[in-house]
Design a protein around this motif. Structure first.
Motif, PDB file in Angstrom:
ATOM      1  N   PRO A 103     -12.858  -0.749  -0.063  1.00  9.89           N
ATOM      2  CA  PRO A 103     -13.978   0.147   0.271  1.00  9.89           C
ATOM      3  C   PRO A 103     -15.193  -0.608   0.782  1.00  9.89           C
ATOM      4  O   PRO A 103     -15.869  -0.162   1.708  1.00  9.89           O
ATOM      5  CB  PRO A 103     -14.282   0.847  -1.057  1.00  9.89           C
ATOM      6  CG  PRO A 103     -13.035   0.744  -1.842  1.00  9.89           C
ATOM      7  CD  PRO A 103     -12.359  -0.519  -1.420  1.00  9.89           C
ATOM      8  N   LEU A 104     -15.427  -1.786   0.192  1.00  7.79           N
ATOM      9  CA  LEU A 104     -16.566  -2.601   0.609  1.00  7.79           C
ATOM     10  C   LEU A 104     -16.371  -3.075   2.047  1.00  7.79           C
ATOM     11  O   LEU A 104     -17.283  -3.043   2.866  1.00  7.79           O
ATOM     12  CB  LEU A 104     -16.671  -3.808  -0.331  1.00  7.79           C
ATOM     13  CG  LEU A 104     -17.977  -4.578  -0.289  1.00  7.79           C
ATOM     14  CD1 LEU A 104     -19.129  -3.702  -0.712  1.00  7.79           C
ATOM     15  CD2 LEU A 104     -17.893  -5.792  -1.189  1.00  7.79           C
ATOM     16  N   SER A 153     -17.396  -2.672   7.790  1.00  9.15           N
ATOM     17  CA  SER A 153     -16.965  -2.563   9.184  1.00  9.15           C
ATOM     18  C   SER A 153     -17.521  -1.293   9.816  1.00  9.15           C
ATOM     19  O   SER A 153     -17.830  -1.275  11.005  1.00  9.15           O
ATOM     20  CB  SER A 153     -15.450  -2.641   9.304  1.00  9.15           C
ATOM     21  OG  SER A 153     -14.869  -1.698   8.455  1.00  9.15           O
ATOM     22  N   ALA A 154     -17.687  -0.221   8.981  1.00  9.74           N
ATOM     23  CA  ALA A 154     -18.300   0.999   9.516  1.00  9.74           C
ATOM     24  C   ALA A 154     -19.746   0.727   9.926  1.00  9.74           C
ATOM     25  O   ALA A 154     -20.205   1.191  10.969  1.00  9.74           O
ATOM     26  CB  ALA A 154     -18.255   2.110   8.475  1.00  9.74           C
ATOM     27  N   LEU A 155     -20.441  -0.071   9.107  1.00 10.36           N
ATOM     28  CA  LEU A 155     -21.829  -0.426   9.445  1.00 10.36           C
ATOM     29  C   LEU A 155     -21.875  -1.276  10.703  1.00 10.36           C
ATOM     30  O   LEU A 155     -22.716  -1.078  11.568  1.00 10.36           O
ATOM     31  CB  LEU A 155     -22.463  -1.207   8.293  1.00 10.36           C
ATOM     32  CG  LEU A 155     -23.107  -0.409   7.179  1.00 10.36           C
ATOM     33  CD1 LEU A 155     -23.791  -1.364   6.213  1.00 10.36           C
ATOM     34  CD2 LEU A 155     -24.118   0.580   7.722  1.00 10.36           C
ATOM     35  N   GLU A 199     -23.085   9.583   3.573  1.00 14.03           N
ATOM     36  CA  GLU A 199     -22.392  10.816   3.941  1.00 14.03           C
ATOM     37  C   GLU A 199     -20.897  10.682   3.699  1.00 14.03           C
ATOM     38  O   GLU A 199     -20.234  11.627   3.285  1.00 14.03           O
ATOM     39  CB  GLU A 199     -22.674  11.156   5.401  1.00 14.03           C
ATOM     40  CG  GLU A 199     -23.931  11.985   5.523  1.00 14.03           C
ATOM     41  CD  GLU A 199     -24.269  12.322   6.943  1.00 14.03           C
ATOM     42  OE1 GLU A 199     -23.512  11.940   7.850  1.00 14.03           O
ATOM     43  OE2 GLU A 199     -25.305  12.973   7.134  1.00 14.03           O
ATOM     44  N   THR A 200     -20.343   9.500   3.955  1.00 16.78           N
ATOM     45  CA  THR A 200     -18.952   9.267   3.596  1.00 16.78           C
ATOM     46  C   THR A 200     -18.945   8.912   2.113  1.00 16.78           C
ATOM     47  O   THR A 200     -19.811   8.201   1.648  1.00 16.78           O
ATOM     48  CB  THR A 200     -18.391   8.086   4.402  1.00 16.78           C
ATOM     49  OG1 THR A 200     -19.330   7.018   4.300  1.00 16.78           O
ATOM     50  CG2 THR A 200     -18.211   8.433   5.857  1.00 16.78           C
ATOM     51  N   PRO A 201     -17.945   9.449   1.342  1.00 16.66           N
ATOM     52  CA  PRO A 201     -17.967   9.199  -0.102  1.00 16.66           C
ATOM     53  C   PRO A 201     -17.842   7.710  -0.411  1.00 16.66           C
ATOM     54  O   PRO A 201     -17.021   7.022   0.187  1.00 16.66           O
ATOM     55  CB  PRO A 201     -16.760   9.971  -0.615  1.00 16.66           C
ATOM     56  CG  PRO A 201     -16.044  10.499   0.562  1.00 16.66           C
ATOM     57  CD  PRO A 201     -16.825  10.266   1.789  1.00 16.66           C
ATOM     58  N   LEU A 202     -18.668   7.221  -1.316  1.00 17.89           N
ATOM     59  CA  LEU A 202     -18.654   5.800  -1.685  1.00 17.89           C
ATOM     60  C   LEU A 202     -18.237   5.675  -3.147  1.00 17.89           C
ATOM     61  O   LEU A 202     -18.508   6.563  -3.948  1.00 17.89           O
ATOM     62  CB  LEU A 202     -20.057   5.219  -1.537  1.00 17.89           C
ATOM     63  CG  LEU A 202     -20.571   4.970  -0.124  1.00 17.89           C
ATOM     64  CD1 LEU A 202     -21.994   4.446  -0.179  1.00 17.89           C
ATOM     65  CD2 LEU A 202     -19.686   3.978   0.600  1.00 17.89           C
TER      66      LEU A 202
END
Lengths: 443, 221
Positions: free
Chosen positions: A186-187, A192-194, A207-210
Motif C-alpha cells: 500500500p505504501l 507511485s500514485a503520488l 480519497e482512495t482508501p488508505l
C-alpha cells in the motif's frame, strides 16, 4: 536511511532467529535432562537385572568359591530405540575382589561409592555408575556407562534440530522478504500514485482508501495540498486581477496612440500624446506596485542593516514629495528618532504606500503628517476618511473604496499590510478629529 | 452615429471619445453605471460601448437591466476579462459584441459601423440616401458613381445629416460633431463646411432651415 522493507526484513529475521535459537537451547537442555533420566533408569534396571540374574542362577556358590575371573558376564550391548549403547558391568565381592566383568570396560572398580547413582572418572573418561548391593550373595554389582556415549546421543538430538533449521532458514528469509514487500505494498502504491500525479493535481490523497497506519500521513498531506491549492488559487486570482488592472491602462495607451497617429497635428494630437505619457507613467507605477506586493509577500528580508524609524520615515517622505506637490498637499514629518527596525526596506515600502494613499485621499491645501514614535509610525490625513463599511476590505488587493477621491490601483494598503505582516508589525486604522484618517504602523 | 461610452479609466475614455470622433462618430462619455443610465434615458444613442468593471456596479448588470426594460440598443462590451467563458457570459447577458482590452480602435469603429448598419436594417457597408451614398469605413461619399473626396470635418457633418436622412438636424447637434474636435471652431465654421459640402455635392443637397438647422434632400444623380 535504509529502506523500510530492509528494516522489516532484518528485524523479522533477527527476531525469528533469536526465538529459534532460544528454542534450540531450551530443547537441548530439556532433551539432555530427559535422556539422562531415561538412561539412568535403564542403567539402574540393568544393575538390578544383573543382580537378579546372579541370584536366580545360584551363583552364590560360585562366588563363594572365590574363584577369580570365573564369572563370565556377557557383553552388555543394548539396542535401545535403534541407538546402540555399550554398558559395562562389574561384580565385586564384599571383600573387594572382582568376581567378574563384561568385556571392553576398564579393569578398575568403576565406583567406590554407596549403592545408587554416582559419577566417576577413570582412564580419561567420565562414567555414570549405578551400584546394586546383593546382600544375599554378598556381592556388589556395578553398572557403568560412559558419558561420552550419552553426549553422542544428545549431539544426535541437537543435530536433528539444527539441520532442519539450516535448511529452512533461507526459505524463511525468502518468505519474510516477500511478506515484507507485500505488507508494504500500500505504501508503494501510495508513493507511485503520488509520483504519477501531474503538478496541477492537488486533489486530496485520502480519497482512495488508505490503511489506518498511513491515514495520518494522508491527512497531513491533504492538509498541505489544500493549503497549496488555496495559495495557488489566490495566485491565479491575483494574476487574473493584475492582468485586468494592467489591460485597462494598456487599452487606454493603445487607443491614445491610435488617436495620436490618425489625428491631424493640433490640439487633439497633443492631448492624445500627453494622455499617452501620463498613462504610461501610471502603468509603470502600477507595475512597480505589483512588484512591491510580490516582494512584500515573498517574505525574504530585503536588507540586513538596521535603521532608526525616523530615517526610514524621512526617506519615504522624500519619495512621496513629488506626489504631494502635484496634489498641493503639505507633507510634514515630526516626532522622535523612534526605535530601530531590522528591515528598513520592507518598512519603507509599507510607509511609502500608506503615505501615498493618504496623499491621494487628502484635499488640496491640507496637511498629511507622519509621526514617528517609539511604538511605530502614524500617518494622518484630512481627507474624507475610510468608510466604516470599507474598513474590513481596505487591505485586500485591488480594493478601492466606493468613496475614494480618485481611482487608485487598490494595491497600496495591501502592500503595506503584507510588508508589515512579514515584519511582524500590524496596521491600525482610526478616524481623525475633526476629519480625516489615521493609519498606524505598529510593532 | 452617436455613441454612449461607459468607461471609468480616464485615459481610455478620453482616447475612445477622440478616436471615435476621428472615425466620424459623436460620443458622450460617462464613468459610472448611474451616469450611463441617466444619459441613456435621454436617448439619441445609436450604440453603447460598455466597460464591464465599473466603480458602482458591473456593466453586465446595467446591460441586463436595459434588456429587461426592453431596450434594443446595440451594446459592445469592453473588458480585460476576455476568456471564452467571460465572452459567452457577456453575449448571453445581451451584448451584441465583445472586445477584449487592449483592443484596436479601428476595429472598434468597424464593429460600431457594422452594428449601426444592422440597426438600420441594411447589410451593405454604404449608407444611401437618393443618389448620395456614404462609405463610413473610407470616410468618403459617392454621388451616383462618382467618388467625392471629403475632409474629416466635411465627412463628419455629412454623416451627422445622414444619421437621420430627410429630417432637420439641429445646428447644435451638427456643431457638437465639429466642436468635438477640441479645435477652436469659429461661429461661422458650420456655415463654412456646409458651403464646402455644397460646392462638392451640388447646391440643393443640403437645405438650410433658417434658425433651426440643416436638412439633407434627395437628389437625382
Amino acid at each position: 536511511m535504509t529502506s523500510l522493507r530492509m528494516r522489516l526484513f532484518a528485524l523479522l529475521l533477527l527476531a525469528t532467529g533469536l526465538i529459534w535459537l532460544s528454542a534450540v537451547v531450551w530443547l537441548q537442555y530439556s532433551t539432555k535432562a530427559q535422556i539422562e533420566r531415561v538412561l539412568d533408569s535403564r542403567l539402574a534396571e540393568a544393575g538390578h537385572m544383573v543382580s537378579s540374574l546372579l541370584s536366580d542362577q545360584g551363583l552364590a556358590h560360585a562366588v563363594s568359591l572365590d574363584a577369580e575371573g570365573s564369572l563370565s558376564l556377557p557383553d552388555f550391548r543394548v539396542i535401545d530405540g535403534g541407538i546402540e549403547r555399550q554398558l559395562h558391568c562389574q561384580v565385586w565381592s564384599m571383600r573387594g575382589t572382582l568376581l567378574g566383568q563384561s568385556g571392553g570396560g576398564p579393569a578398575q572398580r568403576l565406583a567406590q561409592s554407596e549403592p545408587g547413582f554416582s559419577a566417576s572418572e577413570m582412564d580419561g573418561g567420565k562414567w555414570r555408575v549405578y551400584t546394586v548391593v546383593n546382600e544375599a550373595l554378598g556381592v556388589e554389582i556395578v553398572v557403568g556407562e560412559s558419558y561420552a556415549m550419552r553426549e553422542n546421543l544428545v549431539a544426535d538430538v541437537r543435530a536433528g534440530l539444527i539441520w532442519p533449521i539450516l535448511v529452512i532458514a533461507p526459505l524463511l528469509a525468502a518468505a519474510i522478504w516477500l511478506s515484507a514487500g507485500r505488507g508494504l505494498r500500500p505504501l508503494q502504491q501510495f508513493a507511485s500514485a503520488l509520483a504519477a500525479r501531474d503538478e496541477g493535481n492537488l486533489d486530496p490523497v485520502a480519497e482512495t482508501p488508505l490503511p489506518p497506519e498511513m491515514r495520518p500521513v494522508g491527512a497531513a498531506l491533504d492538509g498541505l495540498l489544500a493549503r497549496l491549492a488555496q495559495a495557488r488559487s489566490r495566485e491565479r486570482d491575483f494574476i487574473a486581477y493584475a492582468a485586468h488592472e494592467l489591460k485597462t491602462p494598456l487599452a487606454g495607451i493603445k487607443t491614445q496612440a491610435q488617436v495620436a497617429r490618425s489625428a491631424p497635428p493640433g490640439v487633439v494630437q497633443d492631448n492624445a500624446l500627453e494622455k499617452l505619457t501620463g498613462a504610461v507613467d501610471r502603468t509603470g507605477r502600477l507595475v512597480g506596485q505589483l512588484l512591491d506586493l510580490a516582494r512584500a509577500e515573498d517574505g525574504d528580508a530585503l536588507s540586513v542593516r538596521s535603521e532608526h524609524l525616523d530615517s526610514i520615515a524621512r526617506r519615504a517622505c522624500d519619495d512621496a514629495q513629488d506626489l504631494a506637490q502635484r496634489k498641493g498637499v503639505t507633507l510634514r514629518l515630526k516626532g522622535s528618532a523612534g526605535g530601530v527596525c531590522t528591515d528598513p526596506v520592507q518598512l519603507g515600502v509599507a510607509l511609502r504606500n500608506v503615505v501615498e494613499n493618504a496623499l491621494h485621499a487628502a484635499p488640496a491645501g491640507s496637511v498629511v503628517s507622519v509621526l514617528v514614535s517609539d511604538t511605530g509610525l502614524e500617518v494622518q490625513d484630512q481627507g474624507a476618511g475610510i468608510a466604516a463599511d470599507d474598513l474590513p476590505h481596505v487591505t485586500q488587493r485591488f480594493f478601492t473604496g466606493a468613496g475614494a477621491r480618485e481611482k487608485g490601483s487598490g494595491l497600496g494598503l495591501a502592500i503595506a499590510a503584507a510588508a508589515l505582516n512579514k515584519l511582524g508589525w500590524r496596521l491600525e486604522f482610526c478616524p481623525a478629529q475633526p476629519q480625516g484618517q489615521i493609519v498606524r504602523l505598529l510593532r | 452615429m452617436r455613441i454612449l461610452i461607459v468607461e471609468d479609466d480616464e485615459t481610455l475614455a478620453d482616447g475612445l471619445a477622440a478616436g471615435l470622433l476621428l472615425n466620424g462618430f459623436s460620443t458622450e462619455v460617462t464613468t459610472t453605471c448611474a451616469d450611463a443610465d441617466l444619459a441613456f434615458q435621454q436617448g439619441g444613442f445609436a450604440a453603447v460601448v460598455l466597460d464591464l468593471m465599473l466603480p458602482d456596479e458591473s456593466g453586465l448588470d446595467l446591460l441586463a437591466r436595459w434588456r429587461k426594460a426592453g431596450h434594443h440598443i446595440p451594446v459592445i462590451l469592453l473588458t480585460a476579462l476576455d476568456a471564452v467563458a467571460d465572452r459567452i457570459a457577456g453575449l448571453d447577458r445581451g451584448a451584441d459584441d465583445y472586445l477584449g482590452k487592449p483592443f484596436d480602435l479601428d476595429e472598434l469603429a468597424a464593429r460600431l459601423r457594422a452594428i449601426g448598419r444592422r440597426g438600420e436594417g441594411r447589410a451593405e457597408p454604404l449608407a444611401r440616401y437618393g443618389a448620395l451614398s456614404l462609405d463610413p469605413a473610407q470616410q468618403t461619399a459617392w454621388w451616383g458613381e462618382t467618388q467625392i473626396t471629403l475632409s474629416r470635418r466635411e465627412y463628419a457633418l455629412l454623416a451627422a445629416l445622414m444619421d437621420r436622412p430627410g429630417a432637420i438636424v439641429a445646428r447644435a447637434t451638427l456643431e457638437e460633431r465639429l466642436y468635438g474636435w477640441h479645435d477652436g471652431v469659429e461661429s461661422n465654421a458650420l456655415e463654412v463646411h456646409v458651403h464646402k459640402l455644397r460646392a462638392k455635392l451640388g447646391p440643393q443637397v443640403i437645405r438650410t432651415v433658417r434658425g433651426v438647422g440643416y436638412q439633407l434632400q434627395k437628389g437625382a444623380s
